[in-house]
Motif scaffolding. Structure first.
Motif, PDB file in Angstrom:
ATOM      1  N   ASN A 130       0.014  22.918  51.383  1.00  0.00           N
ATOM      2  CA  ASN A 130       0.570  23.003  50.033  1.00  0.00           C
ATOM      3  C   ASN A 130       1.720  22.032  49.793  1.00  0.00           C
ATOM      4  N   CYS A 172      -0.308  33.811  39.466  1.00  0.00           N
ATOM      5  CA  CYS A 172       0.183  34.365  40.736  1.00  0.00           C
ATOM      6  C   CYS A 172      -0.286  33.526  41.921  1.00  0.00           C
ATOM      7  N   GLU A 173      -1.525  33.058  41.873  1.00  0.00           N
ATOM      8  CA  GLU A 173      -2.054  32.247  42.971  1.00  0.00           C
ATOM      9  C   GLU A 173      -1.332  30.910  43.069  1.00  0.00           C
ATOM     10  N   TYR A 174      -1.062  30.275  41.924  1.00  0.00           N
ATOM     11  CA  TYR A 174      -0.344  28.997  41.949  1.00  0.00           C
ATOM     12  C   TYR A 174       1.069  29.181  42.504  1.00  0.00           C
ATOM     13  N   ILE A 175       1.731  30.257  42.090  1.00  0.00           N
ATOM     14  CA  ILE A 175       3.087  30.518  42.582  1.00  0.00           C
ATOM     15  C   ILE A 175       3.055  30.839  44.077  1.00  0.00           C
ATOM     16  N   ARG A 176       2.028  31.568  44.513  1.00  0.00           N
ATOM     17  CA  ARG A 176       1.900  31.882  45.946  1.00  0.00           C
ATOM     18  C   ARG A 176       1.781  30.595  46.764  1.00  0.00           C
ATOM     19  N   GLN A 177       0.936  29.666  46.297  1.00  0.00           N
ATOM     20  CA  GLN A 177       0.760  28.406  47.019  1.00  0.00           C
ATOM     21  C   GLN A 177       2.062  27.605  47.059  1.00  0.00           C
ATOM     22  N   ALA A 179       5.071  28.796  46.855  1.00  0.00           N
ATOM     23  CA  ALA A 179       6.019  29.500  47.722  1.00  0.00           C
ATOM     24  C   ALA A 179       5.736  29.217  49.197  1.00  0.00           C
ATOM     25  N   LEU A 180       4.456  29.133  49.562  1.00  0.00           N
ATOM     26  CA  LEU A 180       4.116  28.818  50.950  1.00  0.00           C
ATOM     27  C   LEU A 180       4.607  27.419  51.328  1.00  0.00           C
ATOM     28  N   GLN A 183       8.406  27.559  51.596  1.00  0.00           N
ATOM     29  CA  GLN A 183       8.821  28.239  52.824  1.00  0.00           C
ATOM     30  C   GLN A 183       8.729  27.291  54.016  1.00  0.00           C
TER      31      GLN A 183
END
Length: 201
Positions: A130, A172-177, A179-180, A183
């Motif tokens: 990502n 939510c999926e775009y934000i999850r990616q 965030a990964l 991180q």
């Protein structure tokens, strides 16, 4: 600039944007068919041999600005506070990259170049699905640049502008990616200071 095809051919001979075989086709086949520079330029654009941006730079006698070390700049992708990002072809590898060229005025800020080099080295340590991979940071004729992986597609801001609000699951999926990726950067000691929809692909 002269409006004749001969004038455009002279610029293409001076600035090697085309391969030798393409240049031979222009010289032997296309120039007789398209005697006006605008007609010849339109044909080269149609064939995918030149971009609109390259043609504009040639018209302005700024062909030299299209070359940056091993890169040929094809078209601008976006612009930020410290530089402009281009889609560029790495000539030796024949690979499409994204190249951020630092604005001259940014270089006048105290400590900017050192911070840019430090952040480029830190970004080059990131290897994550990502995060766009950084290939190199260099300087050519006083123009510092950062070359990174070119990611096809549109940024999140353009997606929302063209398609409207995203479905909750997609958002939510775009934000999850994102965030990964963030991180991973944080774990490597790097803080991204410009997170916004236009920087998410």
């Amino acid at each position: 600039m002269s409006s004749s095809a001969d004038a455009l051919l002279a610029l293409l001979e001076k600035h090697p944007l085309l391969s030798a075989s393409q240049l031979a086709v222009v010289r032997d086949q296309l120039r007789p068919r398209f005697p006006e520079a605008a007609e010849l330029a339109a044909e080269l654009r149609e064939r995918g041999w030149l971009t609109d941006y390259q043609i504009q730079q040639l018209w302005k006698n700024r062909g030299d600005s299209l070359f940056l070390g091993p890169y040929v700049l094809l078209e601008p992708l976006g612009e930020g506070g410290m530089g402009q990002v281009f889609r560029a072809r790495q000539r030796h590898l024949d690979r499409m990259d994204a190249v951020k060229v630092i604005k001259p005025e940014s270089l006048n800020r105290p400590g900017f170049l050192q911070r840019f080099q430090r952040e480029a080295r830190a970004a080059a340590r990131l290897h994550h699905a990502n995060v766009a991979t950084v290939y190199t940071a260099d300087e050519c004729n006083g123009r510092p640049y950062l070359a990174m992986e070119f990611v096809e597609g549109v940024d999140l801001q353009k997606l929302v502008v063209t398609q409207g609000p995203l479905p909750v699951a997609s958002a939510c999926e775009y934000i999850r990616q994102a965030a990964l990726g963030l991180q991973h950067a944080h774990e490597k000691g790097l803080v991204h200071r410009d997170i916004k929809p236009s920087n998410l692909l």
